[in-house]
Motif scaffolding. Structure first.
Motif, mmCIF file in Angstrom:
data_model
loop_
_atom_site.group_PDB
_atom_site.id
_atom_site.type_symbol
_atom_site.label_atom_id
_atom_site.label_comp_id
_atom_site.label_asym_id
_atom_site.label_seq_id
_atom_site.Cartn_x
_atom_site.Cartn_y
_atom_site.Cartn_z
ATOM 1 N N GLY A 1 -99.654 4.603 -8.407
ATOM 2 C CA GLY A 1 -100.821 3.727 -8.299
ATOM 3 C C GLY A 1 -101.327 3.686 -6.865
ATOM 4 N N ALA A 2 -101.654 2.487 -6.398
ATOM 5 C CA ALA A 2 -102.277 2.343 -5.077
ATOM 6 C C ALA A 2 -101.319 2.753 -3.954
ATOM 7 N N ALA A 3 -100.006 2.767 -4.223
ATOM 8 C CA ALA A 3 -99.035 3.062 -3.170
ATOM 9 C C ALA A 3 -99.191 4.485 -2.631
ATOM 10 N N ALA A 4 -99.878 5.335 -3.399
ATOM 11 C CA ALA A 4 -99.962 6.737 -2.980
ATOM 12 C C ALA A 4 -101.118 6.977 -2.011
ATOM 13 N N ALA A 5 -101.778 5.900 -1.582
ATOM 14 C CA ALA A 5 -102.997 6.049 -0.768
ATOM 15 C C ALA A 5 -102.866 7.055 0.391
ATOM 16 N N PRO A 6 -101.759 7.077 1.131
ATOM 17 C CA PRO A 6 -101.702 7.997 2.280
ATOM 18 C C PRO A 6 -101.917 9.466 1.890
ATOM 19 N N CYS A 7 -101.568 9.822 0.645
ATOM 20 C CA CYS A 7 -101.688 11.237 0.267
ATOM 21 C C CYS A 7 -103.005 11.562 -0.418
ATOM 22 N N HIS A 8 -103.840 10.547 -0.677
ATOM 23 C CA HIS A 8 -105.022 10.796 -1.517
ATOM 24 C C HIS A 8 -105.856 11.964 -1.013
ATOM 25 N N ARG A 9 -106.102 11.961 0.295
ATOM 26 C CA ARG A 9 -106.987 13.013 0.822
ATOM 27 C C ARG A 9 -106.380 14.409 0.630
ATOM 28 N N ASP A 10 -105.062 14.502 0.866
ATOM 29 C CA ASP A 10 -104.409 15.807 0.746
ATOM 30 C C ASP A 10 -104.484 16.310 -0.705
ATOM 31 N N VAL A 11 -104.159 15.379 -1.606
ATOM 32 C CA VAL A 11 -104.197 15.760 -3.026
ATOM 33 C C VAL A 11 -105.614 16.194 -3.387
ATOM 34 N N TYR A 12 -106.586 15.403 -2.873
ATOM 35 C CA TYR A 12 -107.996 15.681 -3.177
ATOM 36 C C TYR A 12 -108.352 17.103 -2.737
ATOM 37 N N LYS A 13 -107.903 17.455 -1.540
ATOM 38 C CA LYS A 13 -108.234 18.793 -1.023
ATOM 39 C C LYS A 13 -107.643 19.881 -1.928
ATOM 40 N N ALA A 14 -106.384 19.690 -2.274
ATOM 41 C CA ALA A 14 -105.722 20.715 -3.102
ATOM 42 C C ALA A 14 -106.421 20.837 -4.454
ATOM 43 N N ALA A 15 -106.731 19.675 -5.025
ATOM 44 C CA ALA A 15 -107.337 19.691 -6.360
ATOM 45 C C ALA A 15 -108.729 20.310 -6.308
ATOM 46 N N ARG A 16 -109.444 20.079 -5.201
ATOM 47 C CA ARG A 16 -110.795 20.657 -5.082
ATOM 48 C C ARG A 16 -110.735 22.173 -5.235
ATOM 49 N N SER A 17 -109.757 22.772 -4.507
ATOM 50 C CA SER A 17 -109.722 24.240 -4.568
ATOM 51 C C SER A 17 -109.318 24.696 -5.969
ATOM 52 N N CYS A 18 -108.449 23.905 -6.621
ATOM 53 C CA CYS A 18 -108.019 24.302 -7.973
ATOM 54 C C CYS A 18 -109.135 24.121 -9.007
ATOM 55 N N LEU A 19 -110.090 23.254 -8.705
ATOM 56 C CA LEU A 19 -111.138 22.959 -9.685
ATOM 57 C C LEU A 19 -112.047 24.178 -9.872
ATOM 58 N N THR A 20 -112.038 25.089 -8.881
ATOM 59 C CA THR A 20 -112.863 26.284 -9.068
ATOM 60 C C THR A 20 -111.956 27.515 -9.176
ATOM 61 N N ASP A 21 -110.738 27.294 -9.658
ATOM 62 C CA ASP A 21 -109.750 28.359 -9.784
ATOM 63 C C ASP A 21 -110.227 29.411 -10.787
ATOM 64 N N ARG A 22 -109.682 30.625 -10.665
ATOM 65 C CA ARG A 22 -110.145 31.620 -11.630
ATOM 66 C C ARG A 22 -109.487 31.407 -13.002
ATOM 67 N N SER A 23 -108.357 30.713 -13.012
ATOM 68 C CA SER A 23 -107.721 30.433 -14.316
ATOM 69 C C SER A 23 -108.310 29.143 -14.884
ATOM 70 N N MET A 24 -108.781 29.240 -16.119
ATOM 71 C CA MET A 24 -109.443 28.068 -16.733
ATOM 72 C C MET A 24 -108.469 26.904 -16.934
ATOM 73 N N ALA A 25 -107.225 27.237 -17.302
ATOM 74 C CA ALA A 25 -106.252 26.169 -17.544
ATOM 75 C C ALA A 25 -106.032 25.362 -16.270
ATOM 76 N N VAL A 26 -106.028 26.084 -15.104
ATOM 77 C CA VAL A 26 -105.821 25.373 -13.836
ATOM 78 C C VAL A 26 -106.994 24.445 -13.567
ATOM 79 N N ARG A 27 -108.203 24.909 -13.883
ATOM 80 C CA ARG A 27 -109.377 24.026 -13.691
ATOM 81 C C ARG A 27 -109.217 22.744 -14.513
ATOM 82 N N CYS A 28 -108.802 22.918 -15.775
ATOM 83 C CA CYS A 28 -108.629 21.722 -16.628
ATOM 84 C C CYS A 28 -107.600 20.778 -16.000
#
Length: 2045
Positions: A168-195
């Motif tokens: 929950g909210a306790a993870a705030a310090p990592c939010h930006r890092d996770v966000y960055k990683a997920a951003r790159s995965c959102l345009t991944d060439r594998s469709m399952a990874v995008r999902c």
């Protein structure tokens, strides 16, 4: 597997297994462990925790497969959450170490992935307990992302999602890092990874505020980018993410803490702008767009647009219905602006415009249709109207000053067109779904809805005109009452604006669309409209040439109208057919020569018009062939043919014409081809035999034409592939909720979606997919699919020699093209050859010469290796079809071998997939390819391919093929089941979840295996249990799969397992899985869920329902938010789903499921079901949409409605049904009727309030329907007064059911009243609205039925109360009196026929009831129920009702007779059609007679009965009903029957009129009864029989029947047939009553003839009188000519059916055989009695000789019945059949024929034989006689003795036997028998003829005397003995009166002592028993009578015997005392003193 069921892993067992089994064993253990941990106590877990953790962590290194690692992680988390958490850090460290490991080998990958999954699971479950470790973990995982491959990235994203979820909210310090990683995965060439990344970000945005504030733009841009090149699942996930974030941005209330950050407020406008940017410019954003614009290239790819469209929908759905309602105006204007002129990019090409419009329509449809209730939708309609008006004004302004700035104007118009199209389509859809609920909107003039639509019908753009026409179509379907007025308006404008091209096309589209709506409106349109339209069409076609500016439009309009007219069906078209065929003939040149001259003459424009006209004509004929098949007679086909050769000639010339005139003719020529092909496909090929070759050449040219650029595989091939094979291709080919927009991605970028402007002629056709707008593809594409289809037919019909060159040509054309063109040509050729092979295979044709085989093979093999998967699929199908057509084992084996070789050698994916499917297809069409070695090698190869993990495609196709083989091999496959199953399980456990398509194929294989095993799965052998366990394990793995389609497969596998082995499927877990997925966003998953539920509830509805509720209560995480199972149960959840669901198949399944549940549970869960239905019906009672519930409560409160509805509504959730749709409410109303029917079959307490209340007191859980009556009435009232007509009909039906079921339930508190009486106001109020002038006829007709049922039910006895409802019927009677002409012109004439007949039928029912009550009132019934009491008390009512009807009886009788005359005409056979009146009947018109027949059929029976009763009441003597007929537009009276309209002057005599009426009623009855259709209702048959009874109640018709013997015989034969074919006792009884009346009529006739003969020949000699009656003077009865014979047949039929023993053939002996007598059922007894009555009447119809012929039969039957049914009954009663047979005997014996001189001797002989037969019944044949009832037989003997002439019974032998019988009976101990015997003797002794009575007296008097003295000795102890004594004394007294004078004194002397001996003195009297008292009183009374009569004897006796004297005096004195003082009698004192006995010494000689 059982060994796996333990808390710790059984390592010993585990180590002994092979690799595959090990994986299975582990999975099974983990599955078990999960359940076990939750059920084990915490301490036990802690004990074993250390070992368990070690075991689980050691599994990490065993490279677990995906499902196993998921379960492993889950178990670890559960273990730590239950046990101690201190060692959890070690576990986390271990996982982190595994992830950090540098080992990159593939074998180590599963371990790493398992560690990732474990971390996710631990953090999710334990959350903040692990707070301090998470930064390291997340850092570690994020580092791993960079180097991970796709599976790793997929698992890491999901793991991060879980970590975020847990912390929950306790993870705030990592939010930006996770966000960055997920951003790159959102345009991944594998469709399952995008999902997975989308899911991770969705979790992140819950806490990461920046995502929906500062970074919202970049998130949106990222999502747009993610849509590029995405697949369906990605679009679903990412659109969910984007929609949710934007919804949050709009609604967020920013928390105070966050104010430190610079938070950006986002307004709705900005959000919409953002989405709009994505929609219009795609992922390029704002920067690059300008550059693209300069280049002029379109940059938005379709997948981005579709993705954004889905995001819009998610955005609005997240905000909810209430939000949408508030902000609808802004939302609408934004959505429409997407296709407006401000964004020319979106709509710059036709193709783009169509696709954008699709998207906009989808957004509107899904949000408005899915989120808003009906009330809110009505508001939305107004908003859309407003928008249309605005756009219209813009257009008007542009059009008016077009001369200044013409160019700008035209672009404006073009741009506004798409907004209008979207608005109009949505408007149409909305109104279509609202149905008649939308009526108030159209009446509201301020909205101006119809005007706005009609005004845009003139829009310059054809798309808008079509959309407006379609919108009118929807309005007409929704509101049938607007159909005719709209048609009139459009026709009027079309006629008025003939000179405007827009008006001509616009209004002709509108008329065509409205004509297409007629088939959806059962009430139809007036018949005359067809003529108007036909004339108008002809006019347009003829005037086309006058004005070149309009010729094209008028030609198109004319043919469009004719084509649309054809949809009205044969009844209408037959009148115009000749004119249509003439036009058709004229449109083509008469000969090829004329065609040549045409070519040389025209110019480009004339050819355009000509082609348009001819295409239109072809379309009209196509419409005719498809809609009026019945009219296609030989003659019509001959007239259709001549233009065809010419049409084909023109086809061959088209290319040369195109060359001459260039591109303007391109589209018209394509359209022409398309139309001709479509028509030829419909016609039988024989009709165009001469042109086959020419057509074939043209087709070949079309298919390989050089100008085709577009690959159209996605619409050409699917129909040619097998449905099941499409599943392995793109998920887009499967059905889903987004099909409407996803279709455009399927078609590829160059191809347009379907849209109406491509083929306006489809506007009148029903759309294939549901009710949305038809979506034809562009002509260039559709011509190809028609050509391919037609090629198959034509090629199969040309000579075999001509096939070859064509195929050769097609093959060459493929060879000679290159690149993309080659693919297109190959596609066309393969599809046409496929359709040829399919056609030949289905029509069992042959292929032709050997060469053909080679060509076909080359073609198909090439396609099997094509890069296009669809083409491979089609080729595999063709491959198998080829083998099927040739049907040659060697060839098939060769084909299989080719595939084997290819598969062994080839390494490329294309070849391997194509050929593996080819093998499967071969098996599908040819079974197990006969030899088993083929099967073995096939399976072997497919096994290998299925394990090729490098290519998921190969695995998918190979497994799919395997599933086909399993299916088709059947039992042959048994040997392979085990290896296949273990292969499937192994793959399920190891294939990565990212390859969903492999899992889907695995699911299909598993399903096929389960089907193959079938019921054997129930077995208990080890092998079977292992197989079963594996199947269940496979299902469990698939259930856990993240892909919805795999879950759907799992559910259908479990469904199969449950069907074959129900005990082994865990129902509760299956039901929980179903409930969770009930509201899944995936259509196919929902379908699987409901298909399974439907099967489960058929067998165990109650268990399923309980499991669902238990699950809802237990579930830790809430089920899906919609499924409110906790409160409303599964039933309620299904109802909610039904309300939301739009898929037809699903809705059907939901209804079926609910019906099964209702059938098995409604009675037990009565309150729940009724509450559900009431909630659904009440929710509509007037709530606003889904706004706040508080306002709704206030509203409801003000209305002062029943408070119970509102008690529980505190918050949004507690009221489950928010404004359900009308269809759901109709279903709820139908459910209520079903519930009532179910209760009827259950317990009687449901309809008995006293009993129900008593049982409710005993057990409060008991629940009965009658206690809910108020609710039932209220629901019926709510439904009957709704806006929706369908709901009104259901409401009235419900009211009818309630009235019929509860009419007789008494009200215990007010005796004499019924429970329904208190609701009469509600009933009146519910009915009143149905009689207003604007109500449609079907509603009024139903209401009439309810009115008559209410009046007839007798609930209301007070006349003034009845008048309310009666008044409604009177009003409708006045309305219909004007005849068929004056009724409304809104609907078809048959609708007014329906209404008139409904009114007449209702009146008939009321009249019948009134007459019955009047009868009952005159002769009060024996039985009285409260109901009848009340009728008799309120004496006004019985006659009062008749008085009420009486006032209108004159009118009614006339109308009834007219209706019957109509019915008689309509039922005439078709060969008399020419004699029918040309203008129709009184209430129907000639054109609508077919429809009218059905309505007459529904109502004639009651009208017939009523008419018969009326004629009876007038005795057939009544003034001519023509008086006062002036108010009928045509005198509709039977007097006009059989007269030509010209000779109206001849007036019939009253006698003729009566005869006509008599024959009318008789004719209709006989016609109906002699050919009973299987669907004839019981009601009709009984009404018909009652009508005949009523008719024969009065003398005049009886004399008609009596005097016409043939008529009587015919009637009897018909009744005999009815009795044979209908088992119902009531029908048989009614028939017998009619038979009795016919016999009476015949008797009267014979009597009358005898009387008149005697009067005429009074003086003549008696001998010369002619013989009257049947049998004349010979006695012969001729079958078929004899009334008596016919009657005998009928009676024998009845008797033998009830008592088969009467049939000598059955019993095997003609003699009388003693058998055990039997009791018949009550119905049987009634039937037998009725038949006996008829038999006893028969002699009277015969002449004396005739009576002799029939007497033996009659006697045999009568005595037979006596013998067979003489059962001993308690109390000495006679059974009803015995009584009837005795009565009949008496009637026969006392017949005058027995005494008539001609028949006297014969009768005497026969009667003696009969008496002998009766006596023989007694004598024991085989000791069974004791069963017969002596009393019955004695009574029969007595009847003989008393009723026949003495000579019958006085012959000594018979007399002796009779006397013996009496003697014997007197000896029987049974007191009842003795009493009856005395009574019978009493009557014999009294017989006036001494010859008869004396012998009995001599023989029996002494016996009786002795008996009486015996009684005298032992005092009577009970009433029976007392009665015996009394009867005996009566007999003796009779003897005294019969004896001659000189013997009397002796007799009296015997009698008196006996009497005196019973007297008691005063002491004894006081203490005597009541019986002795009664005896004393009786004796005293008799003495008092006898004493004075024979005083001398009396005195001498008393004086000679002092003892007697003393007794007598004491008794008299005692009697006087007891009269003075009533002594309390004691029952226990015996009377003292002994009687002196007196011997009887008197001799009677």
């Amino acid at each position: 597997m059982e060994l796996a069921h333990s808390l710790l892993l059984n390592e010993e067992a585990y180590n002994q297994l092979g690799e595959v089994q090990k994986a299975e064993f582990i999975f099974e253990w983990l599955r078990y462990l999960e359940k076990l941990l939750l059920a084990t106590s915490r301490n036990d877990v802690k004990e074993k925790q250390k070992t368990l953790v070690e075991q689980l962590l050691s599994l990490l290194n065993n490279s677990p497969g995906p499902p196993t690692r998921k379960l492993l992680a889950k178990n670890l988390a559960i273990l730590y959450s239950i046990g101690d958490t201190f060692s959890v850090y070690e576990a986390i460290d271990k996982c982190n170490d595994l992830i950090r490991s540098k080992d990159d080998s593939p074998s180590y990958l599963p371990t790493k992935l398992a560690a990732v999954v474990c971390l996710g699971s631990l953090y999710k479950k334990l959350g903040r307990i692990l707070g301090n470790t998470f930064t390291d973990t997340v850092g570690n995982i994020l580092k791993a992302v960079k180097s991970a491959e796709s599976q790793g990235r997929y698992e890491i994203m999901l793991s991060l999602q879980n970590i975020l979820n847990g912390l929950g909210a306790a993870a705030a310090p990592c939010h930006r890092d996770v966000y960055k990683a997920a951003r790159s995965c959102l345009t991944d060439r594998s469709m399952a990874v995008r999902c997975a990344a989308a899911k991770c970000l969705l979790e992140l945005q819950n806490e990461a505020i920046f995502m929906w504030s500062t970074d919202v733009d970049s998130v949106a841009a990222l999502c747009f980018k993610s849509f590029e090149g995405s697949n369906y699942d990605v679009r679903i996930s990412v659109s969910k993410l984007l929609g949710t974030i934007l919804a949050k941005a709009v609604t967020s209330k920013h928390p105070g803490t966050a104010s430190r950050q610079s938070i950006r407020r986002v307004s709705l406008e900005e959000v919409l702008e953002l989405l709009g940017t994505g929609f219009l410019r795609g992922s390029s954003g704002f920067l690059r767009a300008s550059g693209d614009m300069l280049k002029g290239t379109s940059s938005v790819s379709r997948d981005v647009r579709v993705g954004v469209t889905q995001a819009y929908v998610v955005f609005v759905s997240t905000l909810g219905g209430a939000w949408l309602e508030k902000n609808f105006a802004a939302f609408l204007s934004h959505i429409l602006s997407l296709v407006s002129q401000s964004h020319p990019k979106a709509t710059q090409t036709q193709i783009d415009a169509v696709c954008c419009r699709r998207c906009v329509s989808f957004i509107l449809r899904t949000t408005i249709g899915g989120l808003l209730g009906e009330k809110a939708q009505l508001a939305v309609v107004k908003d859309i109207c407003q928008a249309i008006w605005k756009l219209k004004k813009v257009m008007d302004a542009v059009m008016s000053d077009g001369n200044l700035e013409t160019r700008v104007g035209s672009t404006d118009v073009a741009a506004s067109q798409h907004m209008l199209v979207c608005a109009l389509q949505e408007l149409g859809n909305l109104i279509h779904n609202l149905g008649t609920t939308a009526a108030p909107l159209l009446q509201d003039s301020s909205t101006g809805l119809l005007d706005s639509i009609l005004s845009v019908t003139l829009h310059p753009s054809i798309s808008v005109r079509l959309a407006a026409a379609w919108c009118l179509h929807c309005i007409a379907v929704a509101l049938p009452s607007y159909l005719t007025p709209l048609l009139d308006r459009c026709l009027e404008r079309l006629t008025g604006h003939k000179s405007s091209p827009e008006a001509v096309t616009g209004f002709s589209f509108a008329v065509a669309a409205l004509l297409g709506a007629v088939k959806h409106c059962p009430l139809g349109i007036p018949h005359g409209k067809g003529k108007i339209i036909m004339t108008l069409a002809e006019d347009l076609l003829c005037s086309a040439a006058q004005n070149s500016r309009l010729s094209a439009q008028r030609t198109q309009a004319g043919w469009l109208l004719i084509a649309a007219l054809m949809t009205l069906g044969p009844a209408v078209v037959s009148h115009h057919l000749a004119r249509v065929l003439l036009l058709w003939k004229c449109v083509f040149p008469a000969s090829p020569k004329d065609l040549e001259t045409e070519k040389s003459r025209g110019d480009s424009f004339t050819w355009q018009v000509t082609l348009e006209g001819r295409a239109g004509a072809l379309c009209a004929i196509k419409s005719f062939v498809s809609h009026c098949g019945d009219l296609l007679t030989e003659e019509v086909i001959q007239r259709l043919l001549p233009p065809l050769p010419c049409a084909v000639d023109l086809l061959t010339q088209l290319s040369s014409i195109l060359k001459m005139y260039g591109s303007p003719l391109k589209t018209p020529s394509v359209v022409y081809r398309q139309r001709l092909y479509e028509l030829l496909i419909l016609l039988p090929p024989e009709t165009y035999e001469g042109n086959l070759c020419a057509i074939l050449k043209e087709l070949a040219a079309d298919l390989t034409a050089p100008d085709i650029q577009v690959s159209a595989s996605t619409f050409l091939l699917p129909p040619l592939c097998h449905q099941d094979d499409l599943l392995i291709l793109s998920p887009l080919l499967q059905e889903n909720d987004h099909r409407f927009i996803e279709e455009q991605l399927l078609l590829g970028n160059g191809v347009a979606c379907g849209s109406l402007e491509y083929d306006p002629y489809l506007i009148y056709e029903k759309d294939v997919e549901g009710d949305s707008v038809p979506k034809p593809l562009p002509p260039a594409l559709s011509v190809i699919s028609s050509a391919a289809k037609l090629f198959g037919v034509v090629c199969a019909h040309v000579g075999e020699t001509q096939r070859l060159p064509i195929l050769e040509q097609l093959l060459d054309s493929i060879k000679h093209t290159k690149g993309a063109r080659q693919q297109v040509v190959q596609l066309h050729v393969v599809s046409s050859v496929s359709s040829f092979l399919k056609y030949v295979a289905l029509s069992k044709g042959c292929l032709g010469p050997e060469e053909m085989k080679r060509f076909a093979l080359t073609l198909v093999t090439g396609a099997l290796e094509s890069t296009n998967p669809l083409l491979r699929c089609a080729a595999a199908e063709a491959w198998a079809r080829l083998a099927q057509v040739l049907d040659d084992g060697a060839f098939t084996a060769g084909l299989a071998q080719v595939s084997f070789d290819k598969l062994k050698s080839a390494r490329d994916v294309v070849t391997r997939t194509g050929h593996s499917l080819a093998l499967g297809s071969l098996h599908r069409y040819l079974g197990g390819i006969s030899s088993s070695q083929h099967l073995n090698s096939c399976i072997g190869i497919l096994y290998t391919l299925a394990q090729d993990s490098t290519s998921p495609d190969v695995q998918t196709w190979a497994l799919h093929s395997l599933s086909l083989i399993i299916d088709s091999a059947g039992p042959l496959y048994y040997v392979h089941v085990e290896p296949t199953l273990s292969l499937i399980i192994m793959l399920l456990l190891n294939v990565p979840p990212t390859h969903a398509e492999v899992h889907q194929s695995l699911g299909r294989c598993l399903n096929a295996l389960i089907t193959t095993l079938g019921p054997e799965l129930q077995g208990n052998s080890t092998s079977i249990s292992t197989l079963r366990a594996s199947c269940l394990l496979g299902c469990a793995v698939m259930q856990d799969n993240p892909d919805c389609l795999v879950q759907a497969q799992a559910i259908s596998c479990l469904q199969q397992l449950h069907m074959f082995a129900p005990r082994h499927v865990n129902l509760s877990s299956l039901v929980s899985c179903l409930c969770v997925n009930l509201y899944s966003p995936y259509l196919l998953l929902r379908r699987a869920v409901l298909a399974c539920l439907r099967q489960l509830v058929q067998r165990e509805a109650a268990e399923v329902s309980e499991h669902a509720v238990m699950l809802a209560k237990d579930s830790r995480e809430e089920l899906t938010p919609d499924a409110n199972i906790r409160e409303v149960g599964l039933e309620g959840a299904l109802l909610i789903l039904l309300d939301k669901e739009t898929d037809e198949r699903l809705c059907h399944d939901i209804k079926e499921t609910l019906n099964y549940m209702l059938t098995s549970m409604a009675v037990e869960k009565l309150s729940l079901w009724l509450k559900l239905c009431k909630d659904v019906l009440a929710a509509s009672a007037d709530c606003t949409a889904i706004t706040c519930v508080d306002t709704m409560q206030e509203e409801e409160g003000d209305k002062g409605d029943d408070a119970s509805v509102l008690t529980t509504r505190h918050d949004e959730k507690s009221h489950p049904f928010t404004n359900p749709r009308w269809a759901t409410r109709v279903f709820a109303a139908e459910c209520v009727c079903r519930i009532i029917n179910q209760c009827e079959n259950a317990s009687s307490a449901h309809f008995d309030i006293a009993l129900a209340q008593e049982m409710k007191k005993k057990d409060s859980r008991n629940d009965f329907l009658v206690l809910h009556l108020a609710d039932l009435i209220r629901m019926a009232f709510m439904a009957a007064t709704d806006h929706s007509d369908q709901l009104r009909l259901s409401g009235l039906e419900m009211l009818l059911v309630v009235i019929r079921r509860f009419a007789t339930v008494p009200e215990p508190e007010f005796p004499g009243h019924v429970i329904l009486e208190q609701y009469q106001a509600n009933v009146g109020a519910a009915l009143r609205p149905a009689f207003t002038s604007e109500t449609p006829p079907d509603v009024t007709a139903k209401a009439c039925q309810v009115c008559s049922a209410w009046i007839a039910s007798g609930v209301v006895s007070d006349l003034n109360d009845l008048r309310r409802v009666h008044q409604l019927l009177v009003s409708s009677l006045t309305k219909i009196q004007a005849g068929k002409e004056a009724l409304s012109h809104l609907y078809n004439e048959s609708a007014s026929t329906m209404e008139i007949l409904a009114v007449l039928k209702a009146w008939a029912e009321v009249y019948i009831i009134a007459v019955q009550r009047h009868k009952n009132h005159r002769q009060p019934l024996k039985t009285t129920s409260c109901l009848e009491d009340s009728i008799r008390n309120g004496s006004c009512s019985s006659d009062g009702l008749l008085d009420l009807v009486y006032a209108d009886l004159g009118t009614l009788s006339r109308l009834w007779l007219a209706a019957l005359q109509d019915f008689a005409l309509l039922t005439l056979p078709s060969e008399f059609a020419s004699q029918l009146p040309a203008e129709g009947g009184a209430f129907y018109t000639a054109e609508t007679s077919e429809n009218a027949k059905l309505q007459y059929y529904n109502s004639w029976a009651l009208i017939l009965h009523a008419t018969a009763l009326w004629l009876t009441s007038t005795g057939f003597v009544v003034a001519d009903p023509d008086e006062g007929a002036s108010d009928l537009s045509r005198p509709v009276t039977p007097t006009s029957m059989c007269q030509g309209s010209s000779s109206g002057a001849t007036i019939k005599s009253p006698e003729d009129v009566y005869t006509d009426r008599f024959h009318l009623i008789l004719g209709i009855s006989v016609e109906f009864l002699c050919s009973l259709r299987s669907d004839a209702t019981m009601e009709s048959i009984t009404a018909c029989l009652y009508a005949l009874q009523a008719l024969l109640d009065v003398p005049w018709p009886r004399s008609k029947i009596g005097s016409d013997q043939d008529l009587g015989i015919e009637l009897l034969n018909v009744l005999h047939r009815v009795i044979l074919t209908r088992e119902s006792p009531s029908i048989q009884l009614a028939s017998l009553e009619v038979v009795r009346q016919i016999i009476c009529a015949a008797q009267e006739h014979v009597k009358e003839k005898r009387r008149s003969a005697e009067v005429d020949d009074g003086a003549a000699e008696k001998e010369t009188l002619p013989e009257f009656g049947e049998g004349k003077d010979t006695g012969g009865l001729v079958p078929g000519k004899s009334l008596v014979f016919a009657t005998l047949e009928l009676c024998v039929c009845i008797l033998v059916r009830q008592l088969p023993e009467l049939n000598p053939k059955l019993t095997g002996s003609p003699g009388v055989k003693a058998r055990k007598p039997q009791m018949l059922s009550e119905d049987g007894s009634r039937l037998v009695s009725a038949a006996l009555v008829i038999l006893s009447e028969l002699p009277a119809v015969c002449s004396p000789e005739g009576s002799i012929s029939i007497l033996p039969t009659i006697l045999y039957l009568t005595i037979g019945v006596l013998r067979e049914t003489a059962v001993k009954l308690p109390g000495g009663q006679l059974s009803s059949t015995v009584a009837a047979s005795l009565q009949a005997l008496k009637g026969i014996l006392s017949s005058p024929m027995a005494r008539a001189e001609k028949s006297h001797t014969a009768w005497t002989d026969l009667l003696r034989s009969a008496l002998t037969t009766v006596l023989d019944c007694w004598d024991p044949v085989d000791e069974t006689h004791q069963e017969l009832d002596e009393v019955s037989l004695l009574t029969a003997i007595t009847v003989f003795i008393l009723s026949t002439s003495p000579e019958v019974t006085t012959i000594p032998c018979l007399q002796k036997r009779c006397i013996d019988k009496f003697k014997a009976t007197l000896e029987i101990k049974d007191p009842m028998v003795q009493i009856k015997t005395y009574q019978l003797l009493h009557s014999i002794f009294q017989y006036p003829n001494p010859a008869v009575s004396y012998p009995y007296i001599y023989s029996l008097a002494s016996c009786i005397m002795e008996k009486l003295q015996e009684i005298d000795k032992r005092k009577p102890e009970n009433t029976a003995e007392l009665q015996i004594f009394q009867e005996g004394i009566k007999v003796l007294e009779t003897l005294v009166t019969v004896a001659e004078e000189h013997h009397r004194s002796q007799l009296v002397a015997c009698l008196l002592p006996i009497l005196i001996s019973f007297l008691l003195d005063e002491n004894a009297l006081g203490s005597a028993t009541s019986i002795m008292r009664n005896l004393h009183d009786f004796a005293l009374q008799n003495l008092m009578q006898i004493g004075p009569q024979y005083s001398s004897v009396f005195k001498s006796l008393v004086t000679s015997s002092p003892a007697l004297k003393a007794r007598l005096e004491a008794a008299i004195k005692g009697n006087q005392e007891s009269v003075k003082v009533k002594i309390p009698t004691s029952k226990y004192t015996k009377s003292p003193g002994k009687n002196s006995s007196i011997q009887l010494k008197t001799s009677f000689l």
